[in-house]
Motif scaffolding. Structure first.
Motif, PDB file in Angstrom:
ATOM      1  N   GLY A 206       0.679  -1.119  -0.054  1.00 54.50           N
ATOM      2  CA  GLY A 206       0.103   0.063  -0.072  1.00 54.50           C
ATOM      3  C   GLY A 206       0.896   1.212  -0.188  1.00 54.50           C
ATOM      4  O   GLY A 206       0.422   2.308   0.423  1.00 54.50           O
ATOM      5  N   GLY A 207       2.129   1.279  -0.467  1.00 52.31           N
ATOM      6  CA  GLY A 207       3.008   2.471  -0.485  1.00 52.31           C
ATOM      7  C   GLY A 207       3.571   2.597   0.995  1.00 52.31           C
ATOM      8  O   GLY A 207       4.056   3.959   0.867  1.00 52.31           O
TER       9      GLY A 207
ATOM     10  N   PHE B 278      12.110   2.171   1.805  1.00 49.82           N
ATOM     11  CA  PHE B 278      13.003   1.345   0.890  1.00 49.82           C
ATOM     12  C   PHE B 278      13.799   0.586   1.302  1.00 49.82           C
ATOM     13  O   PHE B 278      14.204  -0.648   0.873  1.00 49.82           O
ATOM     14  CB  PHE B 278      13.935   2.456   0.185  1.00 49.82           C
ATOM     15  CG  PHE B 278      14.767   2.136  -0.871  1.00 49.82           C
ATOM     16  CD1 PHE B 278      14.057   1.564  -1.928  1.00 49.82           C
ATOM     17  CD2 PHE B 278      16.030   1.962  -0.684  1.00 49.82           C
ATOM     18  CE1 PHE B 278      14.905   1.188  -3.039  1.00 49.82           C
ATOM     19  CE2 PHE B 278      16.816   1.256  -1.712  1.00 49.82           C
ATOM     20  CZ  PHE B 278      16.244   1.197  -3.006  1.00 49.82           C
TER      21      PHE B 278
ATOM     22  N   HIS C  46      18.606   6.550  -1.509  1.00 47.21           N
ATOM     23  CA  HIS C  46      17.583   5.916  -2.100  1.00 47.21           C
ATOM     24  C   HIS C  46      16.317   5.835  -1.458  1.00 47.21           C
ATOM     25  O   HIS C  46      15.340   6.077  -1.955  1.00 47.21           O
ATOM     26  CB  HIS C  46      17.809   4.336  -2.808  1.00 47.21           C
ATOM     27  CG  HIS C  46      18.691   4.355  -3.931  1.00 47.21           C
ATOM     28  ND1 HIS C  46      19.944   4.674  -3.991  1.00 47.21           N
ATOM     29  CD2 HIS C  46      18.308   4.151  -5.152  1.00 47.21           C
ATOM     30  CE1 HIS C  46      20.429   4.508  -5.276  1.00 47.21           C
ATOM     31  NE2 HIS C  46      19.252   4.160  -5.738  1.00 47.21           N
TER      32      HIS C  46
ATOM     33  N   GLN D 169      14.610   9.430  -1.679  1.00 43.48           N
ATOM     34  CA  GLN D 169      14.035   9.566  -3.026  1.00 43.48           C
ATOM     35  C   GLN D 169      12.844   8.763  -3.195  1.00 43.48           C
ATOM     36  O   GLN D 169      11.710   9.132  -3.789  1.00 43.48           O
ATOM     37  CB  GLN D 169      15.017   9.354  -4.189  1.00 43.48           C
ATOM     38  CG  GLN D 169      16.180  10.256  -4.223  1.00 43.48           C
ATOM     39  CD  GLN D 169      17.211  10.085  -5.309  1.00 43.48           C
ATOM     40  OE1 GLN D 169      16.956   9.234  -6.179  1.00 43.48           O
ATOM     41  NE2 GLN D 169      18.251  10.530  -5.132  1.00 43.48           N
ATOM     42  N   PHE D 170      13.093   7.350  -2.722  1.00 44.16           N
ATOM     43  CA  PHE D 170      11.696   6.680  -3.003  1.00 44.16           C
ATOM     44  C   PHE D 170      10.819   7.203  -2.056  1.00 44.16           C
ATOM     45  O   PHE D 170       9.581   6.975  -2.749  1.00 44.16           O
ATOM     46  CB  PHE D 170      12.411   5.115  -2.062  1.00 44.16           C
ATOM     47  CG  PHE D 170      11.554   4.162  -2.332  1.00 44.16           C
ATOM     48  CD1 PHE D 170      11.156   3.328  -3.521  1.00 44.16           C
ATOM     49  CD2 PHE D 170      10.473   3.769  -1.146  1.00 44.16           C
ATOM     50  CE1 PHE D 170      10.280   2.610  -3.845  1.00 44.16           C
ATOM     51  CE2 PHE D 170       9.614   2.716  -1.249  1.00 44.16           C
ATOM     52  CZ  PHE D 170       9.396   2.056  -2.587  1.00 44.16           C
TER      53      PHE D 170
ATOM     54  N   ARG E  56      10.066  10.272  -1.319  1.00 42.79           N
ATOM     55  CA  ARG E  56       9.471  11.204  -2.188  1.00 42.79           C
ATOM     56  C   ARG E  56       8.652  11.045  -3.229  1.00 42.79           C
ATOM     57  O   ARG E  56       7.658  11.390  -3.710  1.00 42.79           O
ATOM     58  CB  ARG E  56      10.393  12.329  -2.605  1.00 42.79           C
ATOM     59  CG  ARG E  56      10.087  13.682  -3.159  1.00 42.79           C
ATOM     60  CD  ARG E  56      11.071  14.471  -3.754  1.00 42.79           C
ATOM     61  NE  ARG E  56      11.601  13.892  -4.966  1.00 42.79           N
ATOM     62  CZ  ARG E  56      12.839  13.419  -5.130  1.00 42.79           C
ATOM     63  NH1 ARG E  56      13.681  13.697  -4.382  1.00 42.79           N
ATOM     64  NH2 ARG E  56      13.510  12.707  -6.170  1.00 42.79           N
ATOM     65  N   ARG E  57       9.165   9.959  -4.195  1.00 44.64           N
ATOM     66  CA  ARG E  57       8.499   9.711  -5.320  1.00 44.64           C
ATOM     67  C   ARG E  57       7.228   8.644  -4.931  1.00 44.64           C
ATOM     68  O   ARG E  57       6.183   9.038  -5.576  1.00 44.64           O
ATOM     69  CB  ARG E  57       9.343   8.608  -6.132  1.00 44.64           C
ATOM     70  CG  ARG E  57      10.509   9.462  -6.829  1.00 44.64           C
ATOM     71  CD  ARG E  57      11.435   8.584  -7.523  1.00 44.64           C
ATOM     72  NE  ARG E  57      12.488   9.494  -8.209  1.00 44.64           N
ATOM     73  CZ  ARG E  57      13.689   9.253  -8.151  1.00 44.64           C
ATOM     74  NH1 ARG E  57      14.286   8.045  -7.761  1.00 44.64           N
ATOM     75  NH2 ARG E  57      14.516  10.039  -8.857  1.00 44.64           N
ATOM     76  N   THR E  58       7.097   7.930  -4.058  1.00 45.17           N
ATOM     77  CA  THR E  58       6.147   7.093  -3.704  1.00 45.17           C
ATOM     78  C   THR E  58       5.094   8.047  -2.904  1.00 45.17           C
ATOM     79  O   THR E  58       3.694   8.019  -3.066  1.00 45.17           O
ATOM     80  CB  THR E  58       6.332   5.821  -2.937  1.00 45.17           C
ATOM     81  OG1 THR E  58       7.123   6.249  -1.740  1.00 45.17           O
ATOM     82  CG2 THR E  58       7.290   5.009  -3.721  1.00 45.17           C
ATOM     83  N   GLN E  59       5.534   8.727  -2.051  1.00 44.56           N
ATOM     84  CA  GLN E  59       4.575   9.399  -0.921  1.00 44.56           C
ATOM     85  C   GLN E  59       4.256  10.769  -1.438  1.00 44.56           C
ATOM     86  O   GLN E  59       3.504  11.625  -0.820  1.00 44.56           O
ATOM     87  CB  GLN E  59       5.091   9.518   0.218  1.00 44.56           C
ATOM     88  CG  GLN E  59       5.560   8.118   0.763  1.00 44.56           C
ATOM     89  CD  GLN E  59       4.480   7.428   0.957  1.00 44.56           C
ATOM     90  OE1 GLN E  59       3.293   7.435   1.670  1.00 44.56           O
ATOM     91  NE2 GLN E  59       4.727   5.978   0.274  1.00 44.56           N
ATOM     92  N   LEU E  60       4.920  11.425  -2.598  1.00 41.96           N
ATOM     93  CA  LEU E  60       4.568  12.697  -2.968  1.00 41.96           C
ATOM     94  C   LEU E  60       4.664  13.710  -2.153  1.00 41.96           C
ATOM     95  O   LEU E  60       4.010  14.791  -2.374  1.00 41.96           O
ATOM     96  CB  LEU E  60       3.143  12.605  -3.715  1.00 41.96           C
ATOM     97  CG  LEU E  60       2.869  11.455  -4.902  1.00 41.96           C
ATOM     98  CD1 LEU E  60       1.321  11.492  -5.155  1.00 41.96           C
ATOM     99  CD2 LEU E  60       3.877  11.480  -5.959  1.00 41.96           C
TER     100      LEU E  60
END
Lengths: 257, 272
Positions: B14-15, B19, B111, B114-115, B117-121
């Protein structure tokens, strides 16, 4: 039911019709390459539709938010583990789409007892030069369309995605006619916004096959009050991460004449 | 593959997964071996070690510096090691200890941010970042107990929205994080460095926080030189081979790495 091949074909056709109906109202997304990068644009209907996938890869999607999220998370996980175990340079959109996403989407679509993904995605990967930019559209059934050259046409430097096939095709023919790859960000953003307008008009007017007149596009574009969502992939960024979403302030200053 | 849908979604969290958890799920993180040197005893294998690092706040943000030497027992393994690592646009991790573990930690950390930021916006908060490093150290403690892979990092970050904007932390090998107001130093040369920084901060020309960039760099160079004078594991400046410490500054504008040329000039003027 699916023991008979004919029934299976029928079931898949029904499922395609069902998915197309579900996706038919998705707000178009246009991605346009310009001299310094690629700009993505869409008009939000309250939820975010443009996403950062990895250093050089961005995604826009229409469909069910639950399915979009699952696919987005999956592709970010794939890209991140690849970038971690090997290197960022080894993460490629081509590999993600052809080897990971497409087979899974196809299988989910054709296994008619399970739920398909209600989503359609537009990806772009920024290259060192505009010739190496990749635009890739991925359908709910795993079909892939890219900007690569074919027998009939040269390589395109844009990608379009919309609720219906007719709308997508109109956006593409508009971009093919209007877009120049040497454009500045401001010009590219304007062209992309016009392409969005073309796509949106086609969605409203069912069965549209012809590009609307320039004046009609302009007057329709002037009705856009706000809610523009835009993101860029920067070609010459000094950092590894090229993705950046444009702020409302930046969009306003770029879209006002 | 019984369910293709599940193939892509395997263990879909579920995000909410971080990481490191993702890497563990995929078997990409080193596992603490069950058999090996007895707990509490130092490993018989000589390990490569990196020392000495320091960081302090000054007028322009946080300065983080490290010497270039990596040693294994009495042997100098490498004289161009980089112990000051950029994690994201506004975060620096500096390492003292075993580089094999530390560089891997830095990669996981980079990572992770970044992970997230990318997944949780959204960007991870400073507290979240500080905690993430704590957790990596805690997870590594099994190795530490077996006598391998001790890492004692410093973490510096700049959060324009917070007060104070410049944040500086040091850690112990178990993962406790300590926020400091002025300066931090770890590694074998750190007692000398702490002496120099304490002296400068209290009785120097100006307190560290008030120093401009040139003065801050000079203090850092002097501190590292002092450490190298008595500690064999700390590498001194080698002007012939043009080996200078790595110095990075994190500020509102991001991270700036000082050029060797700048450091050489300040070294000549203020140190030797």
């Amino acid at each position: 039911m699916i023991e008979e091949p004919y029934r299976w074909v029928e079931a898949v056709a029904n499922r395609r019709e069902y998915i197309e109906t579900q996706l038919a109202h998705g707000s178009p997304i246009a991605a346009v390459g310009y001299s310094q990068g690629i700009v993505f644009i869409t008009l939000g209907r309250t939820r975010q539709k443009l996403f950062e996938i990895y250093d050089r890869i961005a995604m826009g999607a229409i469909g069910h938010p639950g399915d979009i999220e699952r696919l987005r998370m999956a592709v970010i996980e794939l890209a991140s583990t690849e970038g971690f175990t090997r290197s960022a340079a080894d993460v490629s959109l081509r590999r993600l789409a052809y080897y990971s996403l497409s087979p899974v989407l196809k299988a989910a679509f054709e296994q008619i007892y399970g739920a398909p993904y209600l989503a359609r995605m537009l990806f772009a990967e920024i290259g060192d030069t505009p010739e190496n930019d990749l635009f890739l559209r991925l359908e709910y059934d795993g079909a892939i369309a890219t900007n690569g050259a074919s027998l009939a046409e040269t390589q395109k430097n844009f990608g379009a995605l919309s609720g219906t096939r007719a709308s997508t095709e109109l956006m593409e023919s508009f971009l093919k006619r209007e877009h120049k790859s040497a454009a500045t960000l401001r010009d590219a953003l304007k062209t992309a916004l016009d392409a969005w307008t073309v796509g949106n008009m086609a969605l409203a007017e069912d069965g549209a096959r012809e590009l609307p007149a320039k004046e009609a596009i302009a007057s329709e574009r002037d009705k856009i009050a706000g809610g523009i969502e835009a993101a860029i992939l920067d070609r010459d960024a000094k950092t590894a991460i090229r993705y950046r979403s444009l702020t409302g302030e930046e969009i306003r200053s770029l879209t006002t004449r | 593959m019984d369910s293709p849908r599940a193939a892509l979604d395997q263990g879909f969290g579920g995000g909410v997964d971080d990481f490191a958890a993702l890497l563990r799920r995929k078997g990409l993180l080193a596992q603490v071996p069950q058999s090996g040197p007895a707990v509490g005893r130092t490993s018989a294998i000589p390990q490569t070690q990196a020392t000495t690092i320091l960081a302090f706040k000054f007028q322009g943000g946080v300065l983080v510096a490290g010497d270039r030497r990596a040693t294994s027992g009495n042997t100098v393994v490498y004289d161009r090691a980089d112990k000051v690592l950029e994690i994201d646009r506004h975060s620096i991790m500096a390492i003292a200890g075993v580089p094999a573990t530390a560089w891997e930690m830095a990669r996981v950390l980079e990572h992770s941010f970044q992970f997230f930021r990318r997944t949780q916006l959204q960007d991870m908060s400073v507290d979240g970042k500080v905690r993430a490093l704590s957790k990596l150290l805690r997870d590594n403690f099994g190795f530490v107990m077996q006598g391998v892979g001790v890492v004692v990092p410093i973490f510096a970050t700049y959060d324009a929205g917070a007060d104070p904007a410049a944040r500086l932390y040091f850690y112990d090998a178990m993962g406790a994080n300590f926020e400091v107001t002025d300066y931090a130093a770890t590694g074998s040369g750190s007692p000398a460095v702490r002496g120099v920084l304490y002296y400068e901060n209290n009785w120097g020309k100006k307190p560290l926080l008030k120093l401009d960039e040139d003065d801050a760099v000079t203090v850092a160079l002097r501190a590292l030189d002092t450490a190298a004078e008595s500690d064999t594991a700390t590498g001194a400046v080698d002007r012939n081979a043009k080996i200078f410490p790595i110095i990075k500054i994190v500020s509102r504008d991001g991270i700036a790495t000082l050029l060797d040329k700048q450091i050489a000039a300040l070294f000549k003027k203020g140190v030797a």
